[in-house]
Design an enzyme around this catalytic site. Structure first.
Site: not given
Ligand code: GLC
Ligand code: CA
Length: 556
Positions: A98, A202, A256, A328-329
């Site tokens: 990541d 991310d 993402e 995980h979100d």
């Molecule tokens: C992304 C991650 C999340 C995190 C956020 C800030 O959305 O998947 O878990 O809290 O970024 O880094």
């Protein structure tokens, strides 16, 4: 480099803290991962995506990084990671890291240096600004963070504010500074040189902020987001990473990207010069909520289907999809789009519905055994900054703590963060010590060991499904056409490839419904590649679909 192997691959996401504890301290770690590599391989996946496992104060459980070129002592060390990488590769499993470069932790050395003064070389690694107003006590603009109130935090010694679009302990990096971009490239090279196969990037579409950081349109959270979501230099910076680093390795990247539609996705993922190989979209995850999981609405199948269809149609032949239902979100998918009562049927159906589409499957730990949402009896038992921020917001809008507890149990991402349920022993076999976060009490019924023994388990269905995908190029490369998009109960689509056809039929109803196949499909003539019931009775083009039934027909 023709690095298109990722199209045929499937990935398994590990959120290490809750995966498997190998040294008995109640925290998942790389010893646990090492121990479970054969299990991961047995699923039929081709690689692992590790959510951040770097040193971190855990303000956002690893997404606040204090050292990009190391491994958190909670999880092991670099030598142990190299061993995991090596053992994964031996089994033919690739490894994705990541890459979190929109922000660092406030405990990162760069940030600590940046606080020392305007003339410190690291000062310009972040967004430090003077306050506004006569006394300089107002923040530089009206931006709000996504995670924790205002987006600016005041530093007394410097008499300046720093920007954080997430939590206070996640200061945003100033990507306009070429030195910061060199740091990012150096991080990429560090891991790629070690042998990792790519990155999940991310909130990568947030890294370029509009010049002058102008005030944003007022919103309850994330005010200002239009000034950094796909900001002015985003394509330029991503191209730079591609040309300077990624193009020199046999690797791939998945970005993402919240609030990005399929059209926009093409601007990142299409063509020779593509910046990302695929994108983690949020569209299809908003069929039971408004904008964010927390603002729950009833599940709307048509909304979900329309989102999948947009991405499937727009990207076909031009770019590539990432397929996922959990990470995980987000809360657990059966508890959202399926039925806890029909856990077995709906868990299998949802997997079929998603992974028979065109794209690279991502499966989140525990999803393959149909883990469900958690039910905590007190907000104190939650752990995540987002849960507490939402509590504050809901309170502001007049919700009682009791009501909010209900909302959090249903919508919080912590539902996905309970330890993986390996067996029915104490703590679900996750650890010998009390875990850092409570195991879902349903571990006695829902666990890996039990499902290994049961040929009809969700676990064994995932294995079969991934095999069906691998063995049938039509599932990977075929085109996509949706049928009956007006139906509130059935999701039906067809795939076409080299003269073959496949028909995917999924019921989202908790009762029996009649299904008439689209024109030209005879259900008695197709080969049933996979289905979540023991048989697939049909008369010509008609059949009765049982609760949450899924069938995949192949026509050669
Ligand atoms: C992304 C991650 C999340 C995190 C956020 C800030 O959305 O998947 O878990 O809290 O970024 O880094
Ligand atoms: Ca441990």
């Amino acid at each position: 480099m023709d690095n298109t192997w990722y199209k045929e691959d499937a990935f398994y996401q590990i959120w290490c803290r809750s995966f498997k504890d190998g040294n008995g301290d109640g925290i998942g770690d790389l010893y646990g991962v090492l121990d479970k590599l054969d299990y991961i391989k047995s699923l039929g996946v081709d690689g692992i995506w590790f959510s951040p496992i770097y040193p971190s104060p855990n303000a956002d459980y690893g997404y606040d990084i204090s050292d990009y070129k190391n491994i958190s002592p909670d999880y092991g060390d670099l030598d142990l990671f190299k061993k995991v990488l090596d053992e994964a590769h031996k089994r033919g499993l690739k490894v994705l890291m990541d890459l979190v470069v929109n922000h660092t932790s406030d405990e990162h050395e760069w940030f600590k240096e940046s606080k020392k003064g305007d003339d410190n070389p690291y000062h310009d690694y972040y967004f430090w600004r003077k306050g506004k107003g006569k006394d300089g006590k107002r923040p530089p603009n009206n931006w709000l963070s996504t995670f924790e109130g205002g987006a600016w935090e005041y530093d007394k010694d410097l008499d300046e504010y720093y920007l954080h679009v997430f939590a206070k302990k996640q200061p945003d990096l100033n990507m306009d500074n070429p030195k910061v971009r060199e740091e990012v490239k150096s991080i990429m090279r560090f891991w790629l040189d070690m042998g990792v196969d790519g990155f999940r990037e991310d909130v990568i579409t947030f890294i370029s902020k509009k010049e002058g950081l102008p005030n944003g349109f007022p919103l309850p959270i994330a005010t200002g987001i239009e000034n950094y979501n796909k900001g002015p230099h985003i394509h330029e910076y991503l191209k730079e990473f591609r040309h300077d680093v990624l193009n020199h390795y046999d690797c791939f990247v998945v970005g993402e990207s919240p609030m990005t539609g399929a059209d926009d996705a093409l601007s990142f993922t299409e063509g020779q010069d593509k910046e990302l190989d695929m994108m983690i979209s949020f569209d299809h995850m908003q069929a039971d909520c408004f904008m964010t999981d927390t603002i729950a609405t009833p599940f709307n199948l048509k909304k979900m289907k329309a989102a999948f269809t947009r991405w499937q149609k727009k990207l076909y032949g031009r770019a590539w999809n990432a397929l996922y239902l959990e990470n995980h979100d987000h809360p657990r998918i059966i508890s959202r789009y399926g039925s806890e009562k029909f856990r077995n049927e709906s868990g299998k159906m949802l997997a079929t519905m998603c992974y028979m589409q065109s794209g690279t499957p991502f499966i989140y730990q525990g999803q393959e055994i149909g883990m469900l949402n958690n039910h905590l009896d007190s907000i104190d038992k939650f752990k995540d900054v987002v849960t507490f921020n939402n509590q504050r917001l809901f309170k502001k809008f007049g919700f009682s703590d009791k009501k909010y507890l209900e909302i959090a149990n249903k919508t919080s991402r912590e539902n996905a963060r309970t330890p993986v349920q390996w067996d029915s022993s104490e703590y679900g076999g996750f650890s010998t010590a009390e875990p850092w976060f409570g195991v879902n009490p349903n571990y006695t019924e829902i666990n890996v060991a039990q499902q290994e023994k049961d040929p009809d388990s969700i676990l064994n269905y995932y294995r079969k499904l991934l095999k069906v995908r691998k063995e049938n190029p039509i599932i990977i490369y075929g085109d996509y056409e949706e049928h009956y998009h007006e139906s509130n109960e059935i999701y039906c689509y067809e795939r076409n490839f080299n003269g073959q056809k496949a028909l995917i039929v999924c019921s989202f109803a908790d009762h029996t419904v009649t299904f008439r196949a689209p024109k030209g499909f005879d259900l008695t003539k197709g080969e049933v590649l996979i289905s979540n019931y023991h048989d697939a009775p049909a008369k010509k083009d008609i059949c009765a679909l049982r609760p949450y039934e899924a069938r995949v027909y192949l026509y050669k």
